[in-house]
Design a protein around this motif. Structure first.
Motif, PDB file in Angstrom:
ATOM      1  N   ALA A   1       0.819  -1.203   0.000  1.00 14.93           N
ATOM      2  CA  ALA A   1       0.000   0.000   0.000  1.00 14.93           C
ATOM      3  C   ALA A   1       0.860   1.264   0.000  1.00 14.93           C
ATOM      4  N   GLY A   2       1.988   1.211   0.701  1.00 14.81           N
ATOM      5  CA  GLY A   2       2.873   2.371   0.728  1.00 14.81           C
ATOM      6  C   GLY A   2       3.399   2.723  -0.655  1.00 14.81           C
ATOM      7  N   PHE A   3       3.851   1.726  -1.386  1.00 18.38           N
ATOM      8  CA  PHE A   3       4.316   1.982  -2.755  1.00 18.38           C
ATOM      9  C   PHE A   3       3.167   2.451  -3.641  1.00 18.38           C
ATOM     10  N   ALA A   4       1.973   1.882  -3.453  1.00 18.26           N
ATOM     11  CA  ALA A   4       0.822   2.292  -4.249  1.00 18.26           C
ATOM     12  C   ALA A   4       0.479   3.760  -4.020  1.00 18.26           C
ATOM     13  N   LEU A   5       0.764   4.262  -2.821  1.00 20.04           N
ATOM     14  CA  LEU A   5       0.498   5.664  -2.485  1.00 20.04           C
ATOM     15  C   LEU A   5       1.642   6.588  -2.876  1.00 20.04           C
ATOM     16  N   GLY A   6       2.735   5.995  -3.358  1.00 20.65           N
ATOM     17  CA  GLY A   6       3.892   6.815  -3.715  1.00 20.65           C
ATOM     18  C   GLY A   6       4.768   7.164  -2.534  1.00 20.65           C
ATOM     19  N   GLU A   7       4.589   6.446  -1.430  1.00 22.92           N
ATOM     20  CA  GLU A   7       5.417   6.699  -0.254  1.00 22.92           C
ATOM     21  C   GLU A   7       6.840   6.164  -0.466  1.00 22.92           C
ATOM     22  N   ALA A   8       7.804   6.778   0.228  1.00 21.65           N
ATOM     23  CA  ALA A   8       9.189   6.295   0.196  1.00 21.65           C
ATOM     24  C   ALA A   8       9.330   5.194   1.246  1.00 21.65           C
ATOM     25  N   VAL A   9       9.025   3.979   0.868  1.00 20.67           N
ATOM     26  CA  VAL A   9       9.026   2.852   1.796  1.00 20.67           C
ATOM     27  C   VAL A   9      10.464   2.393   2.048  1.00 20.67           C
ATOM     28  N   ASP A  10      10.886   2.396   3.288  1.00 21.44           N
ATOM     29  CA  ASP A  10      12.231   1.947   3.656  1.00 21.44           C
ATOM     30  C   ASP A  10      12.157   0.461   4.005  1.00 21.44           C
ATOM     31  N   VAL A  11      12.362  -0.360   3.000  1.00 25.37           N
ATOM     32  CA  VAL A  11      12.207  -1.805   3.172  1.00 25.37           C
ATOM     33  C   VAL A  11      13.245  -2.361   4.146  1.00 25.37           C
ATOM     34  N   GLU A  12      14.478  -1.891   4.043  1.00 20.39           N
ATOM     35  CA  GLU A  12      15.533  -2.408   4.921  1.00 20.39           C
ATOM     36  C   GLU A  12      15.262  -2.067   6.381  1.00 20.39           C
ATOM     37  N   ALA A  13      14.753  -0.868   6.620  1.00 18.90           N
ATOM     38  CA  ALA A  13      14.424  -0.485   7.994  1.00 18.90           C
ATOM     39  C   ALA A  13      13.297  -1.356   8.531  1.00 18.90           C
ATOM     40  N   LEU A  14      12.325  -1.645   7.685  1.00 24.56           N
ATOM     41  CA  LEU A  14      11.213  -2.502   8.096  1.00 24.56           C
ATOM     42  C   LEU A  14      11.705  -3.908   8.410  1.00 24.56           C
ATOM     43  N   LEU A  15      12.577  -4.422   7.576  1.00 26.26           N
ATOM     44  CA  LEU A  15      13.161  -5.735   7.840  1.00 26.26           C
ATOM     45  C   LEU A  15      13.944  -5.730   9.153  1.00 26.26           C
ATOM     46  N   GLY A  16      14.662  -4.651   9.392  1.00 27.76           N
ATOM     47  CA  GLY A  16      15.415  -4.535  10.637  1.00 27.76           C
ATOM     48  C   GLY A  16      14.511  -4.594  11.847  1.00 27.76           C
ATOM     49  N   GLN A  17      13.335  -3.969  11.750  1.00 25.04           N
ATOM     50  CA  GLN A  17      12.376  -4.029  12.855  1.00 25.04           C
ATOM     51  C   GLN A  17      11.922  -5.466  13.106  1.00 25.04           C
ATOM     52  N   GLY A  18      11.661  -6.175  12.024  1.00 25.63           N
ATOM     53  CA  GLY A  18      11.218  -7.557  12.166  1.00 25.63           C
ATOM     54  C   GLY A  18      12.277  -8.440  12.791  1.00 25.63           C
ATOM     55  N   VAL A  19      13.518  -8.271  12.363  1.00 24.33           N
ATOM     56  CA  VAL A  19      14.611  -9.074  12.915  1.00 24.33           C
ATOM     57  C   VAL A  19      14.833  -8.738  14.385  1.00 24.33           C
ATOM     58  N   SER A  20      14.693  -7.465  14.733  1.00 24.66           N
ATOM     59  CA  SER A  20      14.857  -7.072  16.134  1.00 24.66           C
ATOM     60  C   SER A  20      13.799  -7.722  17.027  1.00 24.66           C
ATOM     61  N   ARG A  21      12.600  -7.885  16.477  1.00 20.58           N
ATOM     62  CA  ARG A  21      11.512  -8.455  17.268  1.00 20.58           C
ATOM     63  C   ARG A  21      11.555  -9.977  17.331  1.00 20.58           C
ATOM     64  N   PHE A  22      11.979 -10.608  16.241  1.00 16.74           N
ATOM     65  CA  PHE A  22      11.811 -12.055  16.145  1.00 16.74           C
ATOM     66  C   PHE A  22      13.112 -12.825  15.918  1.00 16.74           C
ATOM     67  N   GLY A  23      14.231 -12.124  15.823  1.00 21.95           N
ATOM     68  CA  GLY A  23      15.513 -12.799  15.710  1.00 21.95           C
ATOM     69  C   GLY A  23      15.991 -12.961  14.284  1.00 21.95           C
ATOM     70  N   ALA A  24      17.304 -13.181  14.141  1.00 28.07           N
ATOM     71  CA  ALA A  24      17.937 -13.267  12.825  1.00 28.07           C
ATOM     72  C   ALA A  24      17.379 -14.369  11.936  1.00 28.07           C
ATOM     73  N   PRO A  25      17.035 -15.564  12.470  1.00 29.63           N
ATOM     74  CA  PRO A  25      16.518 -16.621  11.583  1.00 29.63           C
ATOM     75  C   PRO A  25      15.249 -16.236  10.827  1.00 29.63           C
ATOM     76  N   SER A  26      14.521 -15.247  11.319  1.00 29.57           N
ATOM     77  CA  SER A  26      13.284 -14.841  10.656  1.00 29.57           C
ATOM     78  C   SER A  26      13.529 -13.967   9.429  1.00 29.57           C
ATOM     79  N   ARG A  27      14.777 -13.491   9.273  1.00 34.35           N
ATOM     80  CA  ARG A  27      15.069 -12.530   8.206  1.00 34.35           C
ATOM     81  C   ARG A  27      14.694 -13.061   6.828  1.00 34.35           C
ATOM     82  N   PHE A  28      15.031 -14.328   6.546  1.00 30.94           N
ATOM     83  CA  PHE A  28      14.842 -14.854   5.199  1.00 30.94           C
ATOM     84  C   PHE A  28      13.362 -14.940   4.826  1.00 30.94           C
ATOM     85  N   ARG A  29      12.548 -15.434   5.742  1.00 28.73           N
ATOM     86  CA  ARG A  29      11.115 -15.530   5.453  1.00 28.73           C
ATOM     87  C   ARG A  29      10.499 -14.149   5.290  1.00 28.73           C
ATOM     88  N   MET A  30      10.900 -13.217   6.144  1.00 26.20           N
ATOM     89  CA  MET A  30      10.354 -11.866   6.048  1.00 26.20           C
ATOM     90  C   MET A  30      10.803 -11.180   4.766  1.00 26.20           C
TER      91      MET A  30
END
Length: 288
Positions: A84-113
């Motif tokens: 939805a962010g890209f559809a709205l023309g937002e500057a989506v920071d994918v790497e930052a979002l991935l970093g949030q996920g890894v911080s919450r759920f650990g490094a092994p989750s990185r690949f699936r996310m």
């Protein structure tokens, strides 16, 4: 409250949102599990509607900020926030979002996310971003892991869709030759590899692949699959023309064997129709 909101929503009563928001604003913080379920419900309802990307983006962000989410729940919100962010023309920071996920759920989750977010990037038309994420998974994940196979498959499909057939063929071949791939999946991957070779318009590459594909094709027991595969082979050279006709005859033989075993006239007629259609429409073999 969760049961009440669900029943109101299931019965198409607009009061469900009012009940939900009133409860969330007063008691949601004290009951994080119920709050998470309600936020998931809001996002699900938004996604069921066409358009409304602003609402979907906000609902996804709201879900991502919810404590106590499981990795699957977080990824669901992250994927919709990216799309939805890209559809709205937002500057989506994918790497930052991935970093949030890894911080919450650990490094092994990185690949699936990373894989899930890559699919959302592709759905939003951000093909370069999707390619980068999928390639990172291919380079970093263990080939024995399912997420590696999924990322190779997704990148091959993306490349084929974008007309990059040589790259798609290379990826399908890489997947077909990987250890631990289930036999049925390997067969499908080999067929897709060959289809991409056909689409790339390389007669010599097709002929070079014939020796490795023929044993696999000999095990195919679906006449429609064989005939459709034969139809896709271009008759650029006498060798390719002979091969496509040989595969067609094999498919016809399998089909007629199935026809002989049919006890219902409708099913028997369906087999004859499929055979005749390919003989006449695809190969111009009117005499057959």
């Amino acid at each position: 409250v969760l049961t009440i909101v669900r029943e109101l929503r299931n019965n198409d009563m607009r009061q469900w949102r009012e009940v939900l928001h009133r409860w969330s604003s007063t008691e949601g913080a004290d009951f994080p599990i119920i709050e998470a379920e309600l936020r998931k419900l809001v996002l699900s309802s938004c996604k069921a509607q066409s358009g409304h990307d602003q609402q979907k983006f906000l609902a996804a962000q709201h879900l991502l900020n919810t404590p106590g989410l499981s990795p699957v729940e977080w990824l669901s919100g992250a994927k919709e926030a990216v799309r939805a962010g890209f559809a709205l023309g937002e500057a989506v920071d994918v790497e930052a979002l991935l970093g949030q996920g890894v911080s919450r759920f650990g490094a092994p989750s990185r690949f699936r996310m990373r894989h899930g977010i890559a699919l959302s990037c592709a759905a939003a038309g951000q093909h370069d971003a999707a390619r980068l994420l999928l390639q990172q998974n291919i380079n970093q994940a263990e080939p024995s892991k399912p997420v590696w196979r999924k990322s190779v498959w997704a990148l091959a499909r993306l490349s084929g869709t974008l007309g990059q057939h040589e790259e798609a063929a290379h990826l399908y071949r890489q997947l077909a030759e990987a250890a631990g791939v289930p036999d049925r999946f390997r067969l499908q991957t080999q067929l897709l590899y060959f289809e991409e070779l056909i689409a790339s318009g390389q007669p010599q590459a097709l002929l070079a692949a014939r020796a490795s594909l023929e044993p696999m094709l000999a095990d195919v027991q679906d006449p429609v699959l064989l005939m459709d595969f034969a139809r896709q082979i271009p008759g650029y050279t006498p060798e390719l023309q002979e091969w496509r006709l040989s595969l067609l005859r094999s498919g016809v033989q399998l089909g007629m064997a199935g026809f002989a075993q049919m006890t219902h006239p409708g099913m028997a007629a369906d087999i004859l129709f499929k055979i005749t259609r390919r003989q006449v429409h695809d190969f111009s073999l009117y005499q057959d």
